[in-house]
Motif scaffolding. Sequence first.
Motif, PDB file in Angstrom:
ATOM      1  N   LYS A  37       0.850  -1.058  -0.028  1.00 29.61           N
ATOM      2  CA  LYS A  37      -0.057  -0.056  -0.054  1.00 29.61           C
ATOM      3  C   LYS A  37       0.823   1.193   0.072  1.00 29.61           C
ATOM      4  CE  LYS A  37      -3.912  -2.107   2.500  1.00 29.61           C
ATOM      5  NZ  LYS A  37      -4.606  -2.318   3.971  1.00 29.61           N
ATOM      6  N   TYR A  38       1.979   1.181   0.845  1.00 27.90           N
ATOM      7  CA  TYR A  38       2.903   2.320   0.974  1.00 27.90           C
ATOM      8  C   TYR A  38       3.671   2.598  -0.430  1.00 27.90           C
ATOM      9  CZ  TYR A  38       1.613   2.993   5.848  1.00 27.90           C
ATOM     10  OH  TYR A  38       0.976   3.149   7.082  1.00 27.90           O
ATOM     11  N   ASP A  39       4.045   1.178  -0.916  1.00 29.47           N
ATOM     12  CA  ASP A  39       4.798   1.348  -1.997  1.00 29.47           C
ATOM     13  C   ASP A  39       4.145   1.814  -3.311  1.00 29.47           C
ATOM     14  OD1 ASP A  39       7.300   0.013  -1.185  1.00 29.47           O
ATOM     15  OD2 ASP A  39       6.627  -1.966  -1.132  1.00 29.47           O
ATOM     16  N   LEU A  40       3.183   1.580  -3.528  1.00 26.83           N
ATOM     17  CA  LEU A  40       1.901   1.906  -4.442  1.00 26.83           C
ATOM     18  C   LEU A  40       1.724   3.475  -4.473  1.00 26.83           C
ATOM     19  CD1 LEU A  40      -0.588  -0.698  -5.066  1.00 26.83           C
ATOM     20  CD2 LEU A  40       1.272  -0.403  -6.239  1.00 26.83           C
ATOM     21  N   TYR A  41       1.515   4.084  -3.127  1.00 32.27           N
ATOM     22  CA  TYR A  41       1.439   5.243  -3.016  1.00 32.27           C
ATOM     23  C   TYR A  41       2.756   6.203  -3.490  1.00 32.27           C
ATOM     24  CZ  TYR A  41       1.311   9.974  -0.468  1.00 32.27           C
ATOM     25  OH  TYR A  41       0.984  11.250  -0.463  1.00 32.27           O
TER      26      TYR A  41
END
Length: 468
Positions: free
Chosen positions: A437-441
């Motif tokens: 989720k953080y990587d895609l952000y």
Amino acid sequence: MSNSNFRNLSTGSKSLVIIELILFAGAFLSAYTLNQYFSIVSHYPLESNIMFIYAIVYALVIQLSFLALGLYNTKLRESFRGLVRRILMSVAIGFFVVTLLNPFYPNGGIATELLAIASIISFIFSCIFRYYTLKIDFFGLNKRKVLVLGAGERASIIEKRMRRDVDRQGFSMHGFLVMNGDADVNGIVNENRIELDGALVTYAIEHEIDEIVVASDERRDNLPVDELFACKIRGIEVTEILDFIERETGQIAVNLIYPSWVIYSNGFASSNHLRNTLDWVFNASIAFVLFLITWPVMLITTLLIKLDEGFKAPVFYFQERVGLDGQAFKIYKFRSMRVDAEKNGAQMASENDDRTTRIGKFIRKYRIDELPQVYNVMRGDMGFVGPRPERPEFVQQLIKTIPYYNERHNVKPGLTGWAQLKYPYGSTEEDSLEKLKYDLYYIKHRSFMLDLLILIRTVEIVLFGKGR
């Protein structure tokens, strides 16, 4: 921090930055004024406009140090004692940087004694100011009042993910509006559930709602489009739940993504061709400078590993990882685990891994084990900032079970990343989902300013031993 992120900060958060800029500049000018009256050190009179410029430069350097040590992280959870420790270290680093800049000022710059006095005053001012911001909930100023359209499974993600006050610093939750088609199970439990009898726009105006978040489970022929349109033209912001979670948490809710949102959303692909062209040159240059600075640390680490495990023990650890476009490469690290750590097969690293050696625990805590990866950066396998590369055997498994997991390979992996700042070691599939989720952000918002923010915040992790 990108411009959009700054606009979305609450008034309290923006005010903190501005007020402390004034405080630090005032501390510098106070030190100079005190010296004029008490002649603490010999000085020469300078024009007021020149002193004002010096004061602004001093204040900005101190604030950059505050940023590096997490003091402008709106979700920082620290006691007042912890804040004082961070403030003291930040002011000390700022003083050191300002003294390095001093020779570049005209006429020899400002006396070091005056800079020391200004730093002491800055420390006192900041401690007093931060004490009262904790007491009066300074960050709660001008929160947006939010109404969620939906009380089912999708809306419950807000309740579960943003249940603490620290997660709601930019808004206050008015309630969740029950909609037709909302799931009866896994819905809203503890929040205010609202059964609406009249018009949505009338209710929103009467209760001074600032933002409506659309989070209903069933949207087809169920959304009150005309009502939402009426709210929009009356100045009430209407936000999709994916965008709301992204803005407030710094992550993308992978389990809520649908293809049209990705297609119409901004980001996910860099159109800055100059950045793409110069990316390797920039990263390789910084890696070389970092090597020149840290080679003594790497030499000491090598000696400690040899002394701890014997001179025949290997120092480096080579492991295959997945990089840009799914291409495999070998990563270089200081060995922090026992030689037989994977005698039973590949295992994900965990925070308190019992396979870690005595020296390994220390170098992992302060991220010293990652230093040999500057060679990977110079080779072009990695950048400084990006998703952490995973092992092929784990990637193949996670691609099958986690949607959009393969999208993290659209950018080069990095030494540090947004997920490393936001999430600890993870050894389960659920942890991998949270980190994704953080990587895609990061991939969606990738920019030079976000990279710079991540690098600055990494300083906090290294100095306070919060290696992840």
